[in-house]
Scaffold this active site. Sequence first.
Site, PDB file in Angstrom:
ATOM      1  N   CYS A  89      72.266  82.981  76.628  1.00 32.30           N
ATOM      2  CA  CYS A  89      72.902  84.064  77.080  1.00 32.30           C
ATOM      3  C   CYS A  89      73.438  84.163  78.605  1.00 32.30           C
ATOM      4  O   CYS A  89      73.956  85.045  78.926  1.00 32.30           O
ATOM      5  CB  CYS A  89      71.898  85.357  76.958  1.00 32.30           C
ATOM      6  SG  CYS A  89      70.563  85.393  78.196  1.00 32.30           S
ATOM      7  N   GLY A 100      78.603  80.589  80.501  1.00 33.19           N
ATOM      8  CA  GLY A 100      79.499  80.265  79.584  1.00 33.19           C
ATOM      9  C   GLY A 100      79.638  81.472  78.362  1.00 33.19           C
ATOM     10  O   GLY A 100      80.103  82.518  78.610  1.00 33.19           O
ATOM     11  N   ALA A 143      64.461  78.195  73.889  1.00 32.24           N
ATOM     12  CA  ALA A 143      64.774  78.847  72.566  1.00 32.24           C
ATOM     13  C   ALA A 143      64.392  77.732  71.357  1.00 32.24           C
ATOM     14  O   ALA A 143      64.614  78.281  70.379  1.00 32.24           O
ATOM     15  CB  ALA A 143      66.257  79.181  72.780  1.00 32.24           C
ATOM     16  N   TYR A 163      83.764  73.532  68.647  1.00 35.72           N
ATOM     17  CA  TYR A 163      84.888  73.162  69.489  1.00 35.72           C
ATOM     18  C   TYR A 163      85.840  72.005  68.326  1.00 35.72           C
ATOM     19  O   TYR A 163      85.154  71.207  67.814  1.00 35.72           O
ATOM     20  CB  TYR A 163      84.817  72.649  70.580  1.00 35.72           C
ATOM     21  CG  TYR A 163      86.199  72.013  71.568  1.00 35.72           C
ATOM     22  CD1 TYR A 163      87.123  73.271  71.566  1.00 35.72           C
ATOM     23  CD2 TYR A 163      86.431  70.897  71.563  1.00 35.72           C
ATOM     24  CE1 TYR A 163      88.329  72.850  72.258  1.00 35.72           C
ATOM     25  CE2 TYR A 163      87.530  70.446  72.536  1.00 35.72           C
ATOM     26  CZ  TYR A 163      88.406  71.434  72.676  1.00 35.72           C
ATOM     27  OH  TYR A 163      89.668  71.276  73.096  1.00 35.72           O
ATOM     28  N   TYR A 199      84.894  63.480  71.312  1.00 43.35           N
ATOM     29  CA  TYR A 199      84.304  64.969  70.768  1.00 43.35           C
ATOM     30  C   TYR A 199      84.435  65.061  69.191  1.00 43.35           C
ATOM     31  O   TYR A 199      83.090  64.727  68.755  1.00 43.35           O
ATOM     32  CB  TYR A 199      85.025  66.071  71.379  1.00 43.35           C
ATOM     33  CG  TYR A 199      84.151  67.416  71.362  1.00 43.35           C
ATOM     34  CD1 TYR A 199      83.684  67.645  72.411  1.00 43.35           C
ATOM     35  CD2 TYR A 199      84.214  68.107  70.254  1.00 43.35           C
ATOM     36  CE1 TYR A 199      82.681  68.782  72.448  1.00 43.35           C
ATOM     37  CE2 TYR A 199      83.247  69.087  70.160  1.00 43.35           C
ATOM     38  CZ  TYR A 199      82.675  69.497  71.484  1.00 43.35           C
ATOM     39  OH  TYR A 199      81.835  70.664  71.465  1.00 43.35           O
ATOM     40  N   THR A 224      83.095  74.986  81.557  1.00 45.58           N
ATOM     41  CA  THR A 224      81.641  75.450  81.714  1.00 45.58           C
ATOM     42  C   THR A 224      80.706  74.231  82.211  1.00 45.58           C
ATOM     43  O   THR A 224      81.098  73.307  82.391  1.00 45.58           O
ATOM     44  CB  THR A 224      81.089  76.207  80.453  1.00 45.58           C
ATOM     45  OG1 THR A 224      80.927  75.117  79.327  1.00 45.58           O
ATOM     46  CG2 THR A 224      82.145  77.045  79.796  1.00 45.58           C
TER      47      THR A 224
HETATM   48  P1  NAD Z   1      76.548  76.565  78.894  1.00 48.37           P
HETATM   49  O1  NAD Z   1      76.119  75.448  79.271  1.00 48.37           O
HETATM   50  O2  NAD Z   1      77.649  77.530  79.678  1.00 48.37           O
HETATM   51  O3  NAD Z   1      75.659  77.599  78.272  1.00 48.37           O
HETATM   52  C1  NAD Z   1      74.584  76.922  77.627  1.00 48.37           C
HETATM   53  C2  NAD Z   1      73.515  77.930  77.431  1.00 48.37           C
HETATM   54  O4  NAD Z   1      72.441  77.523  76.675  1.00 48.37           O
HETATM   55  C3  NAD Z   1      72.753  78.531  78.975  1.00 48.37           C
HETATM   56  O5  NAD Z   1      72.459  79.998  78.602  1.00 48.37           O
HETATM   57  C4  NAD Z   1      71.679  77.936  78.845  1.00 48.37           C
HETATM   58  O6  NAD Z   1      70.505  78.472  79.686  1.00 48.37           O
HETATM   59  C5  NAD Z   1      71.277  77.695  77.269  1.00 48.37           C
HETATM   60  N1  NAD Z   1      70.092  76.816  76.872  1.00 48.37           N
HETATM   61  C6  NAD Z   1      70.200  75.514  77.014  1.00 48.37           C
HETATM   62  N2  NAD Z   1      69.080  75.028  76.701  1.00 48.37           N
HETATM   63  C7  NAD Z   1      68.168  75.901  76.264  1.00 48.37           C
HETATM   64  C8  NAD Z   1      67.083  76.166  75.718  1.00 48.37           C
HETATM   65  N3  NAD Z   1      66.253  75.035  75.381  1.00 48.37           N
HETATM   66  N4  NAD Z   1      66.535  77.254  75.593  1.00 48.37           N
HETATM   67  C9  NAD Z   1      66.998  78.275  75.679  1.00 48.37           C
HETATM   68  N5  NAD Z   1      68.402  78.513  76.269  1.00 48.37           N
HETATM   69  C10 NAD Z   1      68.872  77.263  76.502  1.00 48.37           C
HETATM   70  O7  NAD Z   1      77.624  76.273  77.580  1.00 48.37           O
HETATM   71  P2  NAD Z   1      78.775  76.685  76.966  1.00 48.37           P
HETATM   72  O8  NAD Z   1      80.041  75.570  77.419  1.00 48.37           O
HETATM   73  O9  NAD Z   1      79.086  78.200  76.991  1.00 48.37           O
HETATM   74  O10 NAD Z   1      78.606  76.364  75.245  1.00 48.37           O
HETATM   75  C11 NAD Z   1      78.108  77.184  74.640  1.00 48.37           C
HETATM   76  C12 NAD Z   1      78.405  76.953  72.859  1.00 48.37           C
HETATM   77  O11 NAD Z   1      79.733  76.809  72.964  1.00 48.37           O
HETATM   78  C13 NAD Z   1      77.881  75.575  72.564  1.00 48.37           C
HETATM   79  O12 NAD Z   1      77.637  75.441  71.235  1.00 48.37           O
HETATM   80  C14 NAD Z   1      79.202  74.674  72.851  1.00 48.37           C
HETATM   81  O13 NAD Z   1      79.317  73.597  71.983  1.00 48.37           O
HETATM   82  C15 NAD Z   1      80.336  75.580  72.514  1.00 48.37           C
HETATM   83  N6  NAD Z   1      81.782  75.582  72.846  1.00 48.37           N
HETATM   84  C16 NAD Z   1      82.024  75.125  74.163  1.00 48.37           C
HETATM   85  C17 NAD Z   1      83.260  74.985  74.611  1.00 48.37           C
HETATM   86  C18 NAD Z   1      83.590  74.761  76.063  1.00 48.37           C
HETATM   87  O14 NAD Z   1      84.552  74.280  76.103  1.00 48.37           O
HETATM   88  N7  NAD Z   1      82.732  74.847  76.848  1.00 48.37           N
HETATM   89  C19 NAD Z   1      84.407  75.182  73.638  1.00 48.37           C
HETATM   90  C20 NAD Z   1      83.948  75.564  72.477  1.00 48.37           C
HETATM   91  C21 NAD Z   1      82.569  75.798  72.030  1.00 48.37           C
END
Ligand code: NAD
Length: 414
Positions: A61, A64, A124, A237, A247, A288
């Site tokens: 939460c 990102g 988590a 993604y 990717y 992010t």
């Molecule tokens: P991010 O790094 O900004 O956020 C990740 C979150 O996961 C953080 O809140 C972090 O604290 C939490 N986290 C990590 N390990 C944890 C653990 N062991 N326990 C509890 N919380 C934990 O990442 P993001 O880029 O927002 O990615 C989130 C999702 O969206 C991922 O599945 C990613 O693949 C997907 N996504 C990202 C993009 C992009 O371009 N960034 C694009 C499409 C999809």
Amino acid sequence: MIVKPMVRSNICINAHPAGCAREVVNQIDYVKAKTAKRAAAGQSVGKSAKNAPKAVLVLGCSTGYGLASRISAAFAYGAATVGVSFEKEGTEGKSGTPGFYNNLAFDRASAAAGIPCKTVNGDAFSDAIRAQVIDIAKAMKIKFDLVVYSIASPVRTDPDTGVLYKSALKPIGKPYTGATVDPMTGKIGSMSAEPANDQEAADTVKVMGGEDWERWIAQLTAAGVLATGCATVAYSYVGPTHTHAIYRDGTIGGAKKHLEKTARAMSERMKATIGGDAFVSVNKGLVTRSSAVIPVIPMYLSLLFRVMKDKGTHEGCIEQMERLFAERLYAGSAVPVDADRLIRIDDWEMDPSVQAEVSKRMARLADEADQEKREALLAELGDLAGYRHDFLAANGFDVAGIDYDADVPRMNEI
Ligand code: NAD
């Protein structure tokens, strides 16, 4: 102390408390204004929307897409939220991770708006945190009608065996060499990766595939804390072909395909047990903390941002998640999905006219052999400044209205 960004190998290793807090407030303001605009246009949004979520659990939460999802749930729909993330807390003299400050800012804004919320800092992937969330839901007397799974992590300990798995960001089958760009200097480099072996590919699925998500839903269902009709959504993604080798067709893509397969199986089960459903939403590629370290992605994104900004269709995390909630999950009709049962909120990124223009620019960059001229060309064809801003703002830097020369007395508060 005076807090300036400390960037090492495309990673910013500190955060600015006030900058992070301001970014959270900016996202909240965006969601409120956009919701008011939709309501004025007669759209079914906010608390009165059909099936509006009342209680939402967000796993991942703090930054990102997860943070933007939580803000959308709370400030567009007034939903109570429970958030889980794994962040380093700041101490009086030392920076915490950005998510630590983001969580403090979210909790403060939620409390001020009278929207119930509880934030848990812990792993988590562990059953102990699952049990804690279940206890919290019972104590708050809520049943979740949406569970967002937005965890991005390089490692995961399997709660059944205690084995620690590490994910790899590697191609499969053949080596990959791709251009990288340093967001701070605009310098273009090149990065090669050897193909993953079978173990690395399998371990990446263990970390970033659907196993943990499925375990969450199973334990929450068994504990009776999911509402009838509860939906769950995880993020994936896809991206264009220039990025597939590293990717979509690489180790991380293998994990995402597992996540997508898990959603299809969970959907059937949730329909049968609680009248619910499971989805994967394919989101736009954005800067992010996780995406800045993937080769080719920063270069592709800086070109993409320029093209989408010129077309007026550029979005950040909050615009993406506000639209996911208002136009996909809670639009008042069946959630629209593609032939693979994926929600496509990456539709504007994948718009053929956008992709054709990005491809043309990628080819022009590849044709320029002279390093200096290539960097100048990237500065002209891409949006490096925008990329750099997003990269810094994710850590609370380069945020409008923040005085970065002002003293920050303590690093454990916002
Ligand atoms: P991010 O790094 O900004 O956020 C990740 C979150 O996961 C953080 O809140 C972090 O604290 C939490 N986290 C990590 N390990 C944890 C653990 N062991 N326990 C509890 N919380 C934990 O990442 P993001 O880029 O927002 O990615 C989130 C999702 O969206 C991922 O599945 C990613 O693949 C997907 N996504 C990202 C993009 C992009 O371009 N960034 C694009 C499409 C999809």
